[in-house]
Design an enzyme around this catalytic site. Structure first.
Site, PDB file in Angstrom:
ATOM      1  N   ARG A 294       0.847  -1.189   0.000  1.00 26.37           N
ATOM      2  CA  ARG A 294       0.000   0.000   0.000  1.00 26.37           C
ATOM      3  C   ARG A 294       0.888   1.248   0.000  1.00 26.37           C
ATOM      4  NH1 ARG A 294      -2.035  -3.501   4.032  1.00 26.37           N
ATOM      5  NH2 ARG A 294      -4.055  -4.436   3.505  1.00 26.37           N
ATOM      6  N   ARG A 330       0.898  -1.127  -5.202  1.00 26.90           N
ATOM      7  CA  ARG A 330      -0.311  -0.425  -5.650  1.00 26.90           C
ATOM      8  C   ARG A 330      -0.033   1.073  -5.703  1.00 26.90           C
ATOM      9  NH1 ARG A 330      -5.488  -1.188  -1.962  1.00 26.90           N
ATOM     10  NH2 ARG A 330      -4.324   0.167  -0.559  1.00 26.90           N
ATOM     11  N   ASN A 452     -12.551  -6.293  -0.081  1.00 29.83           N
ATOM     12  CA  ASN A 452     -13.223  -5.365   0.838  1.00 29.83           C
ATOM     13  C   ASN A 452     -14.091  -4.378   0.046  1.00 29.83           C
ATOM     14  OD1 ASN A 452     -11.654  -6.654   2.720  1.00 29.83           O
ATOM     15  ND2 ASN A 452     -10.198  -4.989   2.958  1.00 29.83           N
ATOM     16  N   ASP A 453     -13.494  -3.749  -0.969  1.00 31.42           N
ATOM     17  CA  ASP A 453     -14.259  -2.804  -1.776  1.00 31.42           C
ATOM     18  C   ASP A 453     -15.244  -3.510  -2.697  1.00 31.42           C
ATOM     19  OD1 ASP A 453     -13.734  -0.210  -0.979  1.00 31.42           O
ATOM     20  OD2 ASP A 453     -11.896  -0.052  -2.141  1.00 31.42           O
ATOM     21  N   ARG A 463     -18.092  -0.149   3.937  1.00 33.71           N
ATOM     22  CA  ARG A 463     -17.163  -1.056   4.621  1.00 33.71           C
ATOM     23  C   ARG A 463     -16.670  -0.490   5.951  1.00 33.71           C
ATOM     24  NH1 ARG A 463     -11.461  -0.723   1.310  1.00 33.71           N
ATOM     25  NH2 ARG A 463     -10.683  -1.504   3.280  1.00 33.71           N
ATOM     26  N   CYS A 500      -6.172  -9.831  -2.948  1.00 34.90           N
ATOM     27  CA  CYS A 500      -5.361  -9.103  -1.982  1.00 34.90           C
ATOM     28  C   CYS A 500      -6.221  -8.510  -0.867  1.00 34.90           C
ATOM     29  CB  CYS A 500      -4.537  -8.013  -2.655  1.00 34.90           C
ATOM     30  SG  CYS A 500      -5.506  -6.712  -3.444  1.00 34.90           S
TER      31      CYS A 500
END
Length: 550
Positions: A294, A330, A452-453, A463, A500
């Protein structure tokens, strides 16, 4: 006995002292002051800053060699640099003000001077000036570096922690987390899972500041925090702690083992990280690569846009440390719940649907270009792959590839080494990307699903909202079907696909992932060995897709 019940978001049992995170106002205001008194305060802050930097230099030298200590030694010398100090004194005497204001203004001026130089090396020193200035200011204002003023590790309690706060924590001082708010997808929870320590969110008003300094037990599996447990509860915690220690011992036998099922199905088990410091956790847990780095931590931890050289050093550090194993970085993913003040983003009613991630990069090409240059430069030092978040259309990916091509051309003309075959991938995290996955797959080398998204956008559930509870269901057939659609599209077009998001570590879904023929799972470092143990006793050909049924 005081019992608090919340939601467990990172498993484990721990005992320690409750310490409440204290936010300190770092705003500098200009006030009149006695000049001689302010000069002495500056001298004291300089002395303390040098002592801190000497400790950091020795720690860096012990952990990574002499070269890693040079930065801190340079900063230590800069604290007393004659021109820098003269600049502070000029402001102090001209303005007849407090020393905090003088240091802040002089730091800005000195930094701007370096930034406006023609030489790239000297330009890079602007960031060093700001770092040193920030350290001196923190010591003047009594702000504790790392956010925890304790000699011993603690159970860190808070209402909740913003991403910019979590990245600056002194992680060596944290045994566990306990927060009043938050959710299983909060950055506090993600950090806890990366560190492999217990965490509980959603404790509400039962977590009171008056409990600070008291010894407590925390059970991150069931979401329970207990102060002064009775004899039976104490024994229960001790028994669970002993079982946890035994399980960790058994999991150590998984180190060095292949990530393969009983019938020979291989799958790459990688790690999600948030900073170069996390590489140690990847290695200690035997992760086979980094599936998600990240990069936004660099922006969250800074008071200004990180320079190309600052980013390059961070990416190079991780790529080199992983010794030829794949490192997927990312690109900038801020916006929504990750706000950075100096980006000056407009306030949005629904930021999760607004200007975030790749949308910011495409709207601010110079910010994007700076990061891409740093990424491609780092590709000369390891197996770096670049991943774009929040891609929802073909034109976005084409624009990203065009930006990459432009940067590679620049670097080639400048004679700067890079890997022209650096893999390009995208995150699949919206229904839009799932529906056009075949078209997107033709333009990239891999997919990585941000579950998650994907869950958030597929189920229309925020979330970050803990109150949604059972409505935010990553096991929902719609989410799993979307994942299967993306996997099929990837394989039809000859590219690989992984996960991921946090769902990758869900052992109950491993048979489903195997039936989908996923190529990679990237999880928190602490989840690698449990996942490997489960994988090695699985039989891929017997796995099915029953969970996709309603």
């Amino acid at each position: 006995m005081i019992l608090m019940q919340g939601k467990g978001v990172s498993a484990g049992v721990e005992k320690g002292t409750l310490y409440f995170y204290q936010r300190t106002d770092a705003t500098v205001t200009k006030t009149a002051a006695d000049i001689e008194t302010e000069k002495q305060r500056l001298a004291d802050a300089q002395k303390k800053s040098i002592e801190q930097l000497e400790v950091l230099a020795e720690k860096a030298r012990a952990e990574a060699g002499d070269e890693s200590a040079i930065l801190f030694e340079t900063h230590s010398m800069f604290v007393e640099d004659e021109d820098y100090v003269d600049n502070i004194m000029s402001v102090l005497e001209a303005e007849q003000c407090n020393i905090e204001y003088a240091v802040q203004e002089a730091g800005k001026q000195f930094s701007a001077m370096f930034a406006n130089m023609d030489d790239a090396y000297m330009q890079a020193r602007a960031a060093d000036v700001l770092d040193v200035t920030r350290r001196i200011l923190n010591n003047l204002m009594g702000i504790v570096a790392g956010g925890i003023d304790s000699e011993e590790p603690v159970i860190l309690a808070a209402d909740d922690l913003a991403p910019s706060e979590t990245v600056q924590l002194d992680k060596s001082k944290i045994l566990a987390f306990a927060t009043q708010g938050g959710s299983g997808n909060s950055h506090t929870a993600i950090l806890a899972r990366t560190m492999g320590i217990p965490a509980i969110c959603g404790l509400g008003d039962s977590l009171k500041a008056e409990y600070a300094g008291r010894v407590a037990y925390i059970d991150g599996e069931v979401g329970r925090l207990v102060i002064e447990p009775d004899e039976l509860t104490e024994k229960t915690f001790q028994d669970k702690y002993a079982k946890q220690a035994e399980m960790r011992r058994l999991l150590q036998t998984m180190k060095g083992q292949e990530d393969v099922t009983l019938d020979g199905k291989h799958i790459n088990v990688y790690c999600n990280i948030g900073s170069p410091d996390d590489v140690a956790a990847v290695k200690s847990n035997d992760g086979q690569g980094v599936g998600l780095f990240r990069s936004e931590f660099l922006y969250l931890a800074s008071n200004d846009y990180p320079t190309e050289d600052e980013q390059f050093e961070a990416y190079k550090t991780v790529a080199s440390a992983m010794e030829g194993k794949r490192v997927i970085i990312r690109t900038l993913d801020i916006g929504a719940d990750k706000q950075v003040d100096y980006f000056q983003l407009e306030k949005e009613e629904n930021p999760a649907m607004g200007v975030r991630a790749i949308r910011i990069c495409l709207n601010r090409p110079e910010v994007f270009r700076t990061q891409l240059r740093a990424l491609y430069r780092a590709s000369a030092y390891g197996k770096v792959a670049i991943m774009f978040p929040m891609i929802t259309s073909v034109w976005e990916l084409k624009e990203c590839r065009r930006a990459c091509k432009s940067v590679m051309q620049e670097l080639a003309e400048e004679g700067i080494p890079f890997n022209p075959d650096t893999e390009i991938g995208i995150m699949i995290e919206t229904p839009a990307s799932v529906f056009i996955a075949d078209e997107l797959a033709k333009l990239c080398d891999f997919f990585s699903v941000g579950t998650n998204d994907l869950t958030q956008y597929t189920l229309a559930c925020d979330r970050q909202c803990n109150d949604l509870g059972k409505f935010f269901d990553p096991h929902h057939p719609a989410v799993l079907r979307a994942l299967k659609m993306a996997a099929d599209a990837a394989h039809r077009n000859g590219i690989w696909i992984g996960i991921c998001g946090e769902l990758g570590a869900d052992l109950s879904l491993l048979p489903t992932f195997l039936a989908m023929d996923l190529d990679e799972l990237s999880v928190s470092p602490s989840s690698v060995l449990p996942l490997r143990a489960e994988l090695r006793k699985s039989i891929a050909k017997t796995c099915d897709l029953k969970l996709l049924e309603c």
